[in-house]
Design an enzyme around this catalytic site. Structure first.
Site, PDB file in Angstrom:
ATOM      1  N   SER A  68       0.864  -1.183   0.000  1.00 36.69           N
ATOM      2  CA  SER A  68       0.000   0.000   0.000  1.00 36.69           C
ATOM      3  C   SER A  68       0.898   1.229   0.000  1.00 36.69           C
ATOM      4  O   SER A  68       2.055   1.147   0.436  1.00 36.69           O
ATOM      5  CB  SER A  68      -0.858  -0.003   1.276  1.00 36.69           C
ATOM      6  OG  SER A  68      -1.580   1.208   1.392  1.00 36.69           O
TER       7      SER A  68
ATOM      8  N   TYR B 154      -1.548  -1.046  10.339  1.00 39.77           N
ATOM      9  CA  TYR B 154      -1.591  -1.381   8.911  1.00 39.77           C
ATOM     10  C   TYR B 154      -0.300  -0.938   8.221  1.00 39.77           C
ATOM     11  O   TYR B 154       0.321  -1.702   7.482  1.00 39.77           O
ATOM     12  CB  TYR B 154      -2.809  -0.691   8.301  1.00 39.77           C
ATOM     13  CG  TYR B 154      -3.056  -0.961   6.839  1.00 39.77           C
ATOM     14  CD1 TYR B 154      -3.676  -2.129   6.425  1.00 39.77           C
ATOM     15  CD2 TYR B 154      -2.698  -0.025   5.868  1.00 39.77           C
ATOM     16  CE1 TYR B 154      -3.931  -2.368   5.075  1.00 39.77           C
ATOM     17  CE2 TYR B 154      -2.950  -0.253   4.524  1.00 39.77           C
ATOM     18  CZ  TYR B 154      -3.566  -1.427   4.130  1.00 39.77           C
ATOM     19  OH  TYR B 154      -3.814  -1.651   2.800  1.00 39.77           O
TER      20      TYR B 154
ATOM     21  N   ALA C 165       2.641  -0.430   9.411  1.00 40.14           N
ATOM     22  CA  ALA C 165       3.798  -1.253   9.798  1.00 40.14           C
ATOM     23  C   ALA C 165       3.814  -2.550   9.007  1.00 40.14           C
ATOM     24  O   ALA C 165       4.856  -2.979   8.502  1.00 40.14           O
ATOM     25  CB  ALA C 165       3.747  -1.543  11.298  1.00 40.14           C
ATOM     26  N   SER C 166       2.633  -3.162   8.845  1.00 48.49           N
ATOM     27  CA  SER C 166       2.584  -4.450   8.140  1.00 48.49           C
ATOM     28  C   SER C 166       2.930  -4.280   6.660  1.00 48.49           C
ATOM     29  O   SER C 166       3.610  -5.115   6.068  1.00 48.49           O
ATOM     30  CB  SER C 166       1.198  -5.091   8.292  1.00 48.49           C
ATOM     31  OG  SER C 166       0.217  -4.382   7.552  1.00 48.49           O
ATOM     32  N   LYS C 167       2.475  -3.178   6.060  1.00 51.81           N
ATOM     33  CA  LYS C 167       2.716  -2.960   4.633  1.00 51.81           C
ATOM     34  C   LYS C 167       4.160  -2.541   4.371  1.00 51.81           C
ATOM     35  O   LYS C 167       4.718  -2.842   3.309  1.00 51.81           O
ATOM     36  CB  LYS C 167       1.733  -1.919   4.085  1.00 51.81           C
ATOM     37  CG  LYS C 167       0.282  -2.394   4.093  1.00 51.81           C
ATOM     38  CD  LYS C 167       0.087  -3.635   3.230  1.00 51.81           C
ATOM     39  CE  LYS C 167      -1.361  -4.051   3.082  1.00 51.81           C
ATOM     40  NZ  LYS C 167      -1.518  -5.255   2.246  1.00 51.81           N
TER      41      LYS C 167
HETATM   42  N1  LIG Z   1      -8.837  -0.870  -0.710  1.00 50.65           N
HETATM   43  C1  LIG Z   1      -7.831  -0.037  -0.535  1.00 50.65           C
HETATM   44  O1  LIG Z   1      -8.016   1.172  -0.428  1.00 50.65           O
HETATM   45  C2  LIG Z   1      -6.399  -0.552  -0.502  1.00 50.65           C
HETATM   46  C3  LIG Z   1      -5.361   0.378  -0.621  1.00 50.65           C
HETATM   47  C4  LIG Z   1      -4.038  -0.076  -0.594  1.00 50.65           C
HETATM   48  C5  LIG Z   1      -3.787  -1.417  -0.443  1.00 50.65           C
HETATM   49  N2  LIG Z   1      -4.823  -2.295  -0.314  1.00 50.65           N
HETATM   50  C6  LIG Z   1      -4.484  -3.719  -0.156  1.00 50.65           C
HETATM   51  O2  LIG Z   1      -5.027  -4.440  -1.224  1.00 50.65           O
HETATM   52  C7  LIG Z   1      -5.308  -5.774  -0.804  1.00 50.65           C
HETATM   53  C8  LIG Z   1      -6.742  -6.114  -1.174  1.00 50.65           C
HETATM   54  O3  LIG Z   1      -7.597  -5.240  -0.457  1.00 50.65           O
HETATM   55  P1  LIG Z   1      -9.135  -5.009  -0.819  1.00 50.65           P
HETATM   56  O4  LIG Z   1      -9.368  -3.568  -0.706  1.00 50.65           O
HETATM   57  O5  LIG Z   1      -9.445  -5.722  -2.057  1.00 50.65           O
HETATM   58  O6  LIG Z   1      -9.798  -5.709   0.463  1.00 50.65           O
HETATM   59  P2  LIG Z   1     -11.111  -6.572   0.675  1.00 50.65           P
HETATM   60  O7  LIG Z   1     -12.117  -6.269  -0.378  1.00 50.65           O
HETATM   61  O8  LIG Z   1     -11.472  -6.381   2.097  1.00 50.65           O
HETATM   62  O9  LIG Z   1     -10.589  -8.081   0.458  1.00 50.65           O
HETATM   63  C9  LIG Z   1      -9.694  -8.653   1.348  1.00 50.65           C
HETATM   64  C10 LIG Z   1      -9.411 -10.068   0.914  1.00 50.65           C
HETATM   65  O10 LIG Z   1      -8.433 -10.629   1.807  1.00 50.65           O
HETATM   66  C11 LIG Z   1      -8.878 -11.901   2.222  1.00 50.65           C
HETATM   67  N3  LIG Z   1      -8.386 -12.185   3.580  1.00 50.65           N
HETATM   68  C12 LIG Z   1      -8.465 -11.388   4.670  1.00 50.65           C
HETATM   69  N4  LIG Z   1      -7.946 -12.016   5.729  1.00 50.65           N
HETATM   70  C13 LIG Z   1      -7.514 -13.233   5.312  1.00 50.65           C
HETATM   71  C14 LIG Z   1      -6.894 -14.341   5.939  1.00 50.65           C
HETATM   72  N5  LIG Z   1      -6.601 -14.329   7.240  1.00 50.65           N
HETATM   73  N6  LIG Z   1      -6.600 -15.431   5.194  1.00 50.65           N
HETATM   74  C15 LIG Z   1      -6.904 -15.472   3.885  1.00 50.65           C
HETATM   75  N7  LIG Z   1      -7.498 -14.454   3.221  1.00 50.65           N
HETATM   76  C16 LIG Z   1      -7.805 -13.349   3.934  1.00 50.65           C
HETATM   77  C17 LIG Z   1     -10.392 -11.847   2.172  1.00 50.65           C
HETATM   78  O11 LIG Z   1     -10.872 -13.150   2.048  1.00 50.65           O
HETATM   79  P3  LIG Z   1     -12.333 -13.622   2.635  1.00 50.65           P
HETATM   80  O12 LIG Z   1     -13.259 -12.467   2.409  1.00 50.65           O
HETATM   81  O13 LIG Z   1     -12.673 -14.814   1.794  1.00 50.65           O
HETATM   82  O14 LIG Z   1     -12.138 -13.909   4.043  1.00 50.65           O
HETATM   83  C18 LIG Z   1     -10.611 -10.980   0.936  1.00 50.65           C
HETATM   84  O15 LIG Z   1     -10.604 -11.795  -0.206  1.00 50.65           O
HETATM   85  C19 LIG Z   1      -5.039  -5.823   0.692  1.00 50.65           C
HETATM   86  O16 LIG Z   1      -3.763  -6.354   0.929  1.00 50.65           O
HETATM   87  C20 LIG Z   1      -5.074  -4.360   1.077  1.00 50.65           C
HETATM   88  O17 LIG Z   1      -4.316  -4.110   2.228  1.00 50.65           O
HETATM   89  C21 LIG Z   1      -6.130  -1.905  -0.355  1.00 50.65           C
END
Ligand SMILES: NC(=O)c1ccc[n+]([C@@H]2O[C@H](COP(=O)([O-])OP(=O)(O)OC[C@H]3O[C@@H](n4cnc5c(N)ncnc54)[C@H](OP(=O)(O)O)[C@@H]3O)[C@@H](O)[C@H]2O)c1
Lengths: 248, 76
Positions: free
Chosen positions: A139, A153, A155-157
């Protein structure tokens, strides 16, 4: 001439495929004639993704990134993969004074330790092909910018980026490339888990350089570029996809 | 849960607003220092002090300290 941007025929593992960026990535890979191994936790959403993906050879797997004891049996059932897109992740917000070790461990586990150790397990099981590509979705939050209350968050990223850069060097001998995509705020269910309502989200978006959040498909495009042979000399880097947000 | 203790915990989250300002009727959103970060801090304080996870919607719909107290009380 072959198209270096093509991923047709590649076997691609996508985590977080049940929602948001991971789902968009799985669908894009399927539309581009790759074979998708879609990972998530929610079996219903995995099944609906499977039904929606065009093409052949796709499979879905239920796997929790925080439960490594579940992994060996899943890994044993996988074919050799050409590319790995680590999209799963969780958001977690709390002012620093209220950060608990328990929550820090949960967020680190899901966003960093889980995806990184899964790659290691795939390597040990000889399931990651030479010439392969690993893409971690980090991120801009953490590696490039910060927001108040987002230390867990961030820190993890940031840890994920640090690990990915070193993996890129350590795995270069195996001709496996490792890169990160750093999205800005993207319109997925994740941004609706916090305390902001739709009106506040719209106000935030209006202040961004492009006056909108990213669409998950726009992040998927960047991921697929790094997965493809078009990125064959791109290694150990971070591709920022944030509409210019982090440079102002 | 005691109202006085709740007000004390609530007031402690503010850096620039005097503790005496806070009563059950205080409309905290009207305070100059109020921000979305403080909303997050209030939710985190309630979780850490009372082990109650109020929802974002509940946080958004509370306007006075009393309303917030009542929301937490519901879970205890
Ligand atoms: N949205 C943003 O603004 C944004 C910005 C920067 C970076 N990101 C990063 O982009 C990535 C995708 O985010 P998103 O926005 O698409 O989020 P999202 O719609 O909330 O989807 C998160 C996904 O992660 C899976 N997940 C969560 N915990 C898990 C676990 N313990 N084991 C296995 N799968 C797990 C969920 O699976 P289930 O639902 O099947 O449990 C879901 O498929 C993430 O790494 C996020 O940090 C997002």
């Amino acid at each position: 001439m072959t198209n270096p941007f093509s991923i047709a025929g590649k076997t691609i593992l996508v985590t977080g495929a049940t929602s948001g960026i991971g789902r968009a990535t799985a669908l894009l890979c399927a539309h581009m004639d790759a074979h998708v191994l879609a990972f998530g936790r929610d079996p219903q959403r995995l099944d609906s993704l499977l039904a929606e993906m065009p093409g052949e050879g796709h499979r879905v797997f239920s796997l929790d990134l925080t439960s490594p004891e579940q992994w060996p049996s899943v890994i044993a059932s996988l074919p050799v993969i050409d590319a790995f897109a680590a999209c799963a992740g969780v958001a977690s917000m709390a002012p620093f004074s209220f950060v608990t070790r328990e929550e820090l461990e949960r967020v680190m586990d899901t966003n960093c330790f889980g995806p990184v150790m899964l790659v290691q397990q795939l390597l040990k099981a000889k399931k990651l092909a030479k010439g392969g590509s690993v893409v971690f979705v980090s991120s801009v939050d953490g590696p490039r910018i910060v927001h108040a209350g987002n230390s867990l968050y961030s820190a993890s990223k940031s840890a994920l980026v640090g690990m990915a850069r070193n993996m890129a060097i350590d795995l270069a001998g195996k001709k496996i490339r490792v890169n990160c995509v750093l999205p800005g705020t993207t319109d997925t269910p994740m941004i609706r888990t916090g305390s902001a309502d739709e009106q506040q989200l719209a106000e935030t978006a209006a202040h961004l350089p492009m006056k909108r959040f990213a669409d998950p498909g726009e992040i998927a495009n960047a991921i697929v570029f790094l997965l493809s042979d078009a990125a064959s000399y791109v290694n150990g880097t971070e591709l920022v996809v944030d509409g210019g947000t982090s440079i102002i | 849960m005691e109202m006085n203790e709740f007000i004390g915990n609530f007031a402690e989250l503010f850096d620039d607003t005097a503790p005496e300002v806070f009563t059950p009727d205080t409309r905290f959103r009207d305070l100059e220092e109020w921000s979305s970060f403080l909303a997050l801090a209030v939710m985190a304080m309630i979780k850490s002090e009372y082990d109650v996870a109020i929802t974002a919607d509940e946080m958004r719909s509370a306007n006075t300290v009393q309303e917030l107290f009542d929301t937490v009380q519901k879970y205890l």
